[in-house]
Scaffold this active site. Structure first.
Site, PDB file in Angstrom:
ATOM      1  N   LYS A  68      26.835  48.770  50.030  1.00  0.00           N
ATOM      2  CA  LYS A  68      28.203  48.247  50.199  1.00  0.00           C
ATOM      3  C   LYS A  68      28.662  48.277  51.646  1.00  0.00           C
ATOM      4  O   LYS A  68      29.550  47.526  52.042  1.00  0.00           O
ATOM      5  CB  LYS A  68      29.176  49.055  49.341  1.00  0.00           C
ATOM      6  CG  LYS A  68      29.048  48.738  47.852  1.00  0.00           C
ATOM      7  CD  LYS A  68      30.083  49.440  47.034  1.00  0.00           C
ATOM      8  CE  LYS A  68      29.914  49.192  45.554  1.00  0.00           C
ATOM      9  NZ  LYS A  68      30.523  47.956  45.059  1.00  0.00           N
ATOM     10  N   ASN A 113      29.108  49.368  35.362  1.00  0.00           N
ATOM     11  CA  ASN A 113      29.826  49.929  36.515  1.00  0.00           C
ATOM     12  C   ASN A 113      31.249  49.411  36.589  1.00  0.00           C
ATOM     13  O   ASN A 113      31.538  48.283  36.205  1.00  0.00           O
ATOM     14  CB  ASN A 113      29.062  49.646  37.826  1.00  0.00           C
ATOM     15  CG  ASN A 113      29.531  48.371  38.505  1.00  0.00           C
ATOM     16  OD1 ASN A 113      30.522  48.367  39.241  1.00  0.00           O
ATOM     17  ND2 ASN A 113      28.840  47.256  38.229  1.00  0.00           N
ATOM     18  N   GLY A 116      34.765  49.249  41.629  1.00  0.00           N
ATOM     19  CA  GLY A 116      36.067  48.825  42.176  1.00  0.00           C
ATOM     20  C   GLY A 116      36.078  48.675  43.694  1.00  0.00           C
ATOM     21  O   GLY A 116      37.062  49.041  44.343  1.00  0.00           O
ATOM     22  N   PHE A 117      34.994  48.130  44.251  1.00  0.00           N
ATOM     23  CA  PHE A 117      34.929  47.837  45.699  1.00  0.00           C
ATOM     24  C   PHE A 117      35.201  49.074  46.560  1.00  0.00           C
ATOM     25  O   PHE A 117      35.981  49.034  47.522  1.00  0.00           O
ATOM     26  CB  PHE A 117      35.926  46.734  46.103  1.00  0.00           C
ATOM     27  CG  PHE A 117      35.656  45.363  45.546  1.00  0.00           C
ATOM     28  CD1 PHE A 117      34.452  45.055  44.913  1.00  0.00           C
ATOM     29  CD2 PHE A 117      36.616  44.351  45.665  1.00  0.00           C
ATOM     30  CE1 PHE A 117      34.222  43.776  44.412  1.00  0.00           C
ATOM     31  CE2 PHE A 117      36.388  43.080  45.172  1.00  0.00           C
ATOM     32  CZ  PHE A 117      35.189  42.800  44.543  1.00  0.00           C
ATOM     33  N   SER A 180      34.020  39.796  40.411  1.00  0.00           N
ATOM     34  CA  SER A 180      33.862  41.186  39.969  1.00  0.00           C
ATOM     35  C   SER A 180      34.924  41.503  38.929  1.00  0.00           C
ATOM     36  O   SER A 180      36.093  41.155  39.115  1.00  0.00           O
ATOM     37  CB  SER A 180      34.001  42.147  41.154  1.00  0.00           C
ATOM     38  OG  SER A 180      32.829  42.148  41.901  1.00  0.00           O
ATOM     39  N   ASN A 182      36.102  44.396  38.196  1.00  0.00           N
ATOM     40  CA  ASN A 182      36.715  45.717  38.383  1.00  0.00           C
ATOM     41  C   ASN A 182      37.886  45.757  39.355  1.00  0.00           C
ATOM     42  O   ASN A 182      38.359  46.827  39.713  1.00  0.00           O
ATOM     43  CB  ASN A 182      35.642  46.717  38.819  1.00  0.00           C
ATOM     44  CG  ASN A 182      34.514  46.790  37.802  1.00  0.00           C
ATOM     45  OD1 ASN A 182      34.786  46.901  36.609  1.00  0.00           O
ATOM     46  ND2 ASN A 182      33.279  46.674  38.256  1.00  0.00           N
ATOM     47  N   THR A 183      38.341  44.591  39.822  1.00  0.00           N
ATOM     48  CA  THR A 183      39.563  44.527  40.626  1.00  0.00           C
ATOM     49  C   THR A 183      40.533  43.634  39.854  1.00  0.00           C
ATOM     50  O   THR A 183      40.248  42.451  39.653  1.00  0.00           O
ATOM     51  CB  THR A 183      39.279  43.933  42.030  1.00  0.00           C
ATOM     52  OG1 THR A 183      38.401  44.821  42.718  1.00  0.00           O
ATOM     53  CG2 THR A 183      40.556  43.762  42.839  1.00  0.00           C
ATOM     54  N   LYS A 214      30.498  33.406  44.577  1.00  0.00           N
ATOM     55  CA  LYS A 214      29.796  34.115  43.488  1.00  0.00           C
ATOM     56  C   LYS A 214      30.611  34.005  42.207  1.00  0.00           C
ATOM     57  O   LYS A 214      31.796  34.339  42.192  1.00  0.00           O
ATOM     58  CB  LYS A 214      29.581  35.573  43.865  1.00  0.00           C
ATOM     59  CG  LYS A 214      28.720  36.336  42.853  1.00  0.00           C
ATOM     60  CD  LYS A 214      28.230  37.634  43.432  1.00  0.00           C
ATOM     61  CE  LYS A 214      27.399  38.426  42.438  1.00  0.00           C
ATOM     62  NZ  LYS A 214      26.897  39.681  43.015  1.00  0.00           N
ATOM     63  N   THR A 242      24.677  35.214  38.763  1.00  0.00           N
ATOM     64  CA  THR A 242      26.048  35.551  38.438  1.00  0.00           C
ATOM     65  C   THR A 242      26.351  37.014  38.764  1.00  0.00           C
ATOM     66  O   THR A 242      25.439  37.792  39.035  1.00  0.00           O
ATOM     67  CB  THR A 242      26.303  35.417  36.899  1.00  0.00           C
ATOM     68  OG1 THR A 242      25.528  36.428  36.222  1.00  0.00           O
ATOM     69  CG2 THR A 242      25.936  34.082  36.360  1.00  0.00           C
ATOM     70  N   ASN A 243      27.635  37.348  38.617  1.00  0.00           N
ATOM     71  CA  ASN A 243      28.068  38.740  38.695  1.00  0.00           C
ATOM     72  C   ASN A 243      27.809  39.425  37.336  1.00  0.00           C
ATOM     73  O   ASN A 243      27.126  38.864  36.483  1.00  0.00           O
ATOM     74  CB  ASN A 243      29.565  38.772  39.062  1.00  0.00           C
ATOM     75  CG  ASN A 243      29.874  39.947  39.976  1.00  0.00           C
ATOM     76  OD1 ASN A 243      29.528  41.088  39.659  1.00  0.00           O
ATOM     77  ND2 ASN A 243      30.529  39.685  41.093  1.00  0.00           N
ATOM     78  N   GLY A 268      21.751  44.001  34.486  1.00  0.00           N
ATOM     79  CA  GLY A 268      20.389  44.246  34.026  1.00  0.00           C
ATOM     80  C   GLY A 268      19.991  43.339  32.877  1.00  0.00           C
ATOM     81  O   GLY A 268      20.610  42.291  32.645  1.00  0.00           O
TER      82      GLY A 268
HETATM   83  C1  LIG Z   1      26.747  49.529  40.638  1.00  0.00           C
HETATM   84  C2  LIG Z   1      26.924  48.070  40.920  1.00  0.00           C
HETATM   85  C3  LIG Z   1      27.812  47.666  41.908  1.00  0.00           C
HETATM   86  C4  LIG Z   1      27.996  46.314  42.177  1.00  0.00           C
HETATM   87  N1  LIG Z   1      28.853  45.952  43.175  1.00  0.00           N
HETATM   88  C5  LIG Z   1      29.004  44.633  43.467  1.00  0.00           C
HETATM   89  C6  LIG Z   1      29.856  44.231  44.523  1.00  0.00           C
HETATM   90  O1  LIG Z   1      30.439  45.055  45.230  1.00  0.00           O
HETATM   91  N2  LIG Z   1      29.996  42.896  44.747  1.00  0.00           N
HETATM   92  C7  LIG Z   1      29.334  41.945  44.013  1.00  0.00           C
HETATM   93  O2  LIG Z   1      29.487  40.754  44.254  1.00  0.00           O
HETATM   94  N3  LIG Z   1      28.498  42.313  43.012  1.00  0.00           N
HETATM   95  C8  LIG Z   1      28.324  43.619  42.734  1.00  0.00           C
HETATM   96  N4  LIG Z   1      27.475  43.990  41.731  1.00  0.00           N
HETATM   97  C9  LIG Z   1      26.818  42.923  40.922  1.00  0.00           C
HETATM   98  C10 LIG Z   1      25.405  42.604  41.416  1.00  0.00           C
HETATM   99  O3  LIG Z   1      25.421  42.099  42.719  1.00  0.00           O
HETATM  100  C11 LIG Z   1      24.740  41.586  40.471  1.00  0.00           C
HETATM  101  O4  LIG Z   1      25.471  40.372  40.522  1.00  0.00           O
HETATM  102  C12 LIG Z   1      24.700  42.059  39.029  1.00  0.00           C
HETATM  103  O5  LIG Z   1      24.430  43.443  38.962  1.00  0.00           O
HETATM  104  C13 LIG Z   1      23.615  41.326  38.239  1.00  0.00           C
HETATM  105  O6  LIG Z   1      22.343  41.568  38.772  1.00  0.00           O
HETATM  106  P1  LIG Z   1      21.309  42.645  38.146  1.00  0.00           P
HETATM  107  O7  LIG Z   1      21.247  42.375  36.678  1.00  0.00           O
HETATM  108  O8  LIG Z   1      20.034  42.408  38.866  1.00  0.00           O
HETATM  109  O9  LIG Z   1      21.878  43.992  38.434  1.00  0.00           O
HETATM  110  C14 LIG Z   1      27.285  45.342  41.439  1.00  0.00           C
HETATM  111  C15 LIG Z   1      26.375  45.760  40.460  1.00  0.00           C
HETATM  112  C16 LIG Z   1      26.186  47.092  40.199  1.00  0.00           C
HETATM  113  C17 LIG Z   1      25.196  47.495  39.132  1.00  0.00           C
END
Ligand SMILES: Cc1cc2nc3c(=O)[nH]c(=O)nc-3n(C[C@H](O)[C@H](O)[C@H](O)COP(=O)(O)O)c2cc1C
Length: 337
Positions: A68, A113, A116-117, A180, A182-183, A214, A242-243, A268
């Site tokens: 981050k 998760n 929350g940035f 996201s 969480n905000t 995103k 995607t997010n 995941g």
């Molecule tokens: C613990 C955690 C924190 C994350 N924080 C952010 C973030 O700050 N900004 C963002 O755009 N995505 C964030 N993501 C989302 C990831 O960038 C990604 O889009 C999402 O996890 C899907 O990919 P994955 O299945 O490979 O984890 C976060 C994911 C996780 C697990």
């Protein structure tokens, strides 16, 4: 070896484990150590690709949220990621949500998760990116940008524009994060009518740095198509899809356990099919713009499937937790096979 280590790690608090892992990866980025960690390894030459005018030594990179604060970019590069998307970074530092806020779903190869940035703010990130700017072997660095939690929705554009102005000269690309969960209120900015003025303000500040948006896997298909068409007709460079998802359907983890974890975004394996579906939907609609596919990518064949479905670049976060520090190398080997 990592499965045995993971069996041990999963007994520990996930966020503590993350911080410990970050410390090790930071150390791996130190000048002498970096060469040792890289050990002469490089991705198979045929995987190099040029996207948005940038040369990526492999299409596979690390998704936003892991680093981050851009503290471990050099170490992550030495571990084999072709790009690292740092952030989400906001104008001012903020602590994020109270802990616990990160949970493992091992049966699902997933995470929940609601961080929350939590981040150190854009000034700190700028000085860190400045310090690695001239590293010869650094990966491509994307910066994912957001707004502070206390900023009201009406002033969100000013937050994004401010971060863009401060960080664009130090970033290879920018990602406007409106997805996201969480905000509070953030996802509403993903609606195309709200998105247009926001993106225009960011592009105006970004200069020649490419800007992407995103998107959320929870947006309706029609909304996603609208955003993709907007991307095609705008000066945006592309989409990240995607997010995480707030949906809980289809998880193998018992519903009671999941409920106890509370709110947050699932990442995941449970996200894989929707993420692939969204990729299929937006690919055609964005024309020749870049699409970065992320969500549930765990193996080399997953990466290949996303590339085959039209992704220009592919990212993962959760796989890094489940498969360990050499994920990028495993993926490279699996793709070559
Ligand atoms: C613990 C955690 C924190 C994350 N924080 C952010 C973030 O700050 N900004 C963002 O755009 N995505 C964030 N993501 C989302 C990831 O960038 C990604 O889009 C999402 O996890 C899907 O990919 P994955 O299945 O490979 O984890 C976060 C994911 C996780 C697990």
């Amino acid at each position: 070896m990592y499965p045995a280590l993971f069996a041990l790690l999963r007994r520990l608090d996930p966020e503590w484990t993350h911080e410990a892992g970050m410390a090790v990866i930071r150390a791996a980025g130190l000048p002498g150590v970096r060469r040792l960690v890289a050990g002469g390894w490089s991705p198979s030459a045929r995987s190099a690709t040029t996207v948005m005018g940038l040369r990526f030594r492999t299409p596979f990179g690390l998704a936003a949220g892991f680093d981050k604060n851009a503290v471990a970019v050099a170490g992550l590069g030495a571990l084999g990621f072709g790009h690292v998307e740092v952030g989400t970074v906001t104008p001012k530092a903020q602590p994020g949500n109270p802990a616990p806020r990160l949970f493992r779903l091992p049966e699902d190869k997933g995470l929940i998760n609601r961080m929350g940035f939590n981040n150190d703010g854009v000034d700190q990130m700028a000085s860190r990116l400045r310090s690695i700017r001239t590293l010869a072997d650094r990966p491509i660095v994307g910066v994912n940008i957001g707004k502070n939690r206390v900023t009201p929705a009406e002033e969100a554009t000013a937050d994004y524009a401010y971060v863009a102005r401060e960080i664009a000269p130090l970033a290879d690309y920018l990602v406007v994060n409106v997805s996201s969960p969480n905000t509070p209120g953030l996802r509403a900015l993903g609606d195309v009518r709200q998105l247009e003025p926001l993106v225009e303000a960011v592009i105006a500040e970004a200069g020649s740095t490419p800007v992407l948006v995103k998107v959320s896997p929870d947006a309706a298909d029609e909304e996603l198509r609208e955003v993709a068409e907007f991307v095609a007709s705008s000066d945006l460079a592309g989409l990240v899809a995607t997010n995480t998802t707030v949906r809980r359907e289809g998880l193998l983890t018992p519903a009671e356990t999941v409920k106890r974890m509370g709110e947050g975004g699932v990442s995941g394996s449970p996200l894989a099919s929707r993420s692939l579906e969204v990729l299929g939907m937006v690919r055609g609609a964005v024309g020749d713009k870049c699409v970065i596919s992320v969500g549930g990518v765990m193996t080399g064949s997953d990466v290949q499937a996303r590339l085959d479905a039209g992704a220009d670049l592919v990212q993962a976060y959760t796989a890094f937790v489940y498969r360990g520090p050499f994920l990028a190398r495993h993926i490279d080997r699996e793709m070559a096979a």
